[in-house]
Scaffold this motif. Structure first.
Motif, mmCIF file in Angstrom:
data_model
loop_
_atom_site.group_PDB
_atom_site.id
_atom_site.type_symbol
_atom_site.label_atom_id
_atom_site.label_comp_id
_atom_site.label_asym_id
_atom_site.label_seq_id
_atom_site.Cartn_x
_atom_site.Cartn_y
_atom_site.Cartn_z
ATOM 1 N N UNK A 28 0.888 -1.217 -0.115
ATOM 2 C CA UNK A 28 -0.005 -0.123 -0.001
ATOM 3 C C UNK A 28 0.872 1.423 0.132
ATOM 4 N N UNK A 29 2.190 1.190 0.590
ATOM 5 C CA UNK A 29 3.019 2.385 0.420
ATOM 6 C C UNK A 29 3.178 2.907 -0.996
ATOM 7 N N UNK A 30 3.131 1.862 -1.885
ATOM 8 C CA UNK A 30 3.405 2.173 -3.306
ATOM 9 C C UNK A 30 2.149 2.660 -4.217
ATOM 10 N N UNK A 31 0.935 2.512 -3.328
ATOM 11 C CA UNK A 31 -0.177 2.944 -4.237
ATOM 12 C C UNK A 31 -0.298 4.203 -4.971
ATOM 13 N N UNK A 32 0.236 5.158 -4.097
ATOM 14 C CA UNK A 32 0.225 6.614 -4.843
ATOM 15 C C UNK A 32 1.108 6.609 -6.120
ATOM 16 N N UNK A 33 1.840 5.662 -6.532
ATOM 17 C CA UNK A 33 2.721 5.626 -7.782
ATOM 18 C C UNK A 33 2.199 4.549 -8.532
ATOM 19 N N UNK A 34 1.639 3.365 -8.033
ATOM 20 C CA UNK A 34 1.381 2.442 -9.070
ATOM 21 C C UNK A 34 0.383 2.537 -10.231
ATOM 22 N N UNK A 35 -0.570 3.351 -10.127
ATOM 23 C CA UNK A 35 -1.346 3.705 -11.366
ATOM 24 C C UNK A 35 -0.683 4.520 -12.498
ATOM 25 N N UNK A 36 0.186 5.238 -12.218
ATOM 26 C CA UNK A 36 1.072 5.782 -13.141
ATOM 27 C C UNK A 36 1.925 4.840 -13.760
ATOM 28 N N UNK A 37 2.467 4.007 -13.218
ATOM 29 C CA UNK A 37 3.448 2.984 -13.609
ATOM 30 C C UNK A 37 2.639 1.951 -14.376
ATOM 31 N N UNK A 38 1.525 1.600 -13.942
ATOM 32 C CA UNK A 38 0.486 0.598 -14.730
ATOM 33 C C UNK A 38 0.184 1.243 -15.962
ATOM 34 N N UNK A 39 -0.160 2.557 -15.992
ATOM 35 C CA UNK A 39 -0.384 3.317 -17.296
ATOM 36 C C UNK A 39 0.754 3.308 -18.161
ATOM 37 N N UNK A 40 1.872 3.222 -17.658
ATOM 38 C CA UNK A 40 3.117 3.142 -18.617
ATOM 39 C C UNK A 40 3.752 1.886 -19.172
ATOM 40 N N UNK A 41 2.806 0.494 -18.633
ATOM 41 C CA UNK A 41 3.048 -0.420 -19.078
ATOM 42 C C UNK A 41 3.043 -1.533 -18.119
ATOM 43 N N UNK A 42 3.328 -1.304 -16.782
ATOM 44 C CA UNK A 42 3.621 -2.170 -15.651
ATOM 45 C C UNK A 42 2.758 -3.046 -15.655
ATOM 46 N N UNK A 43 2.971 -4.439 -15.718
ATOM 47 C CA UNK A 43 2.083 -5.547 -15.699
ATOM 48 C C UNK A 43 2.034 -6.193 -14.434
ATOM 49 N N UNK A 44 2.980 -6.405 -13.770
ATOM 50 C CA UNK A 44 2.973 -7.184 -12.508
ATOM 51 C C UNK A 44 3.448 -6.319 -11.343
ATOM 52 N N UNK A 45 2.881 -6.691 -10.031
ATOM 53 C CA UNK A 45 3.582 -6.264 -8.618
ATOM 54 C C UNK A 45 3.379 -7.538 -7.770
ATOM 55 N N UNK A 46 4.516 -7.503 -6.898
ATOM 56 C CA UNK A 46 4.517 -8.494 -5.922
ATOM 57 C C UNK A 46 4.754 -7.659 -4.687
ATOM 58 N N UNK A 47 4.153 -7.968 -3.718
ATOM 59 C CA UNK A 47 4.274 -7.467 -2.232
ATOM 60 C C UNK A 47 3.593 -8.254 -1.441
#
Length: 182
Positions: free
Chosen positions: A82-101
């Motif tokens: 959840x600490x990365x939530x404020x950044x995750x949407x922007x990164x997914x919009x740029x193509x990030x497909x997977x997150x592990x935490x």
């Protein structure tokens, strides 16, 4: 269901994953936490070149401990996503497909996972020493000054994770609670 996936994760791969799937990841992914995410977003805001390519990539939210003799990396357990939530949407919009935490994600992140055909995996907290044995290579590639929060490229073999948010809107944390509340 158990699945083995060769990284990188594409849209087609992500679309096949469902909450509750046990997945073994093999291949390369990145490691980044709060401070590195903040710098990546600053690069985006300043129209600067990104330190990593995001298309179809996976980021593991982990702060590794130093490697001991003859080890690739020290303890390698997940950190709270959840600490990365404020950044995750922007990164997914740029193509990030997977997150592990580990842990729950915001509604905004869950909606972005669906929109971007991405997936969120949980690694088991408290098993950092065991997870480190699934990492066969580790190299700092950006922000070395951040120490344990530097961006690393790691290579994993049969790295165990569970799909906890899929791109059909499934959320294992919510579904599991509903199942046991009956």
């Amino acid at each position: 269901m158990k699945k083995r996936i060769k990284l990188p994760i594409t849209k087609d791969i992500a679309d096949q994953l469902k909450i509750g799937d046990y997945v073994y990841l093999s291949g390369e992914m990145y490691v980044a936490r709060d401070a590195a995410h903040k710098r990546i977003i600053e690069c985006i805001e300043n129209n600067e070149e990104l330190p990593i390519q995001l298309m179809n990539e996976t980021i593991y939210y982990m702060g590794p401990s130093p490697a001991r003799d003859k080890q690739v990396i020290g303890s390698a357990g997940p950190t709270t996503s959840s600490r990365m939530d404020k950044y995750a949407t922007t990164l997914m919009d740029l193509g990030l497909k997977g997150m592990v935490g580990k842990g729950k994600r915001s509604q905004e992140v869950l909606e972005s996972i669906v929109k971007n055909h991405a997936v969120y995996f949980a690694a088991i907290g408290g098993e950092g020493a065991l997870l480190s044995k699934k990492i066969v290579k580790s190299q700092v590639i950006a922000y070395d000054d951040l120490g344990a929060e530097a961006i690393r490229r790691i290579e994993v073999e049969d790295f165990p994770v569970i799909v906890v948010a899929d791109n059909q809107g499934g959320n294992l944390y919510e579904e599991a609670v509903k199942k046991y509340m009956r």
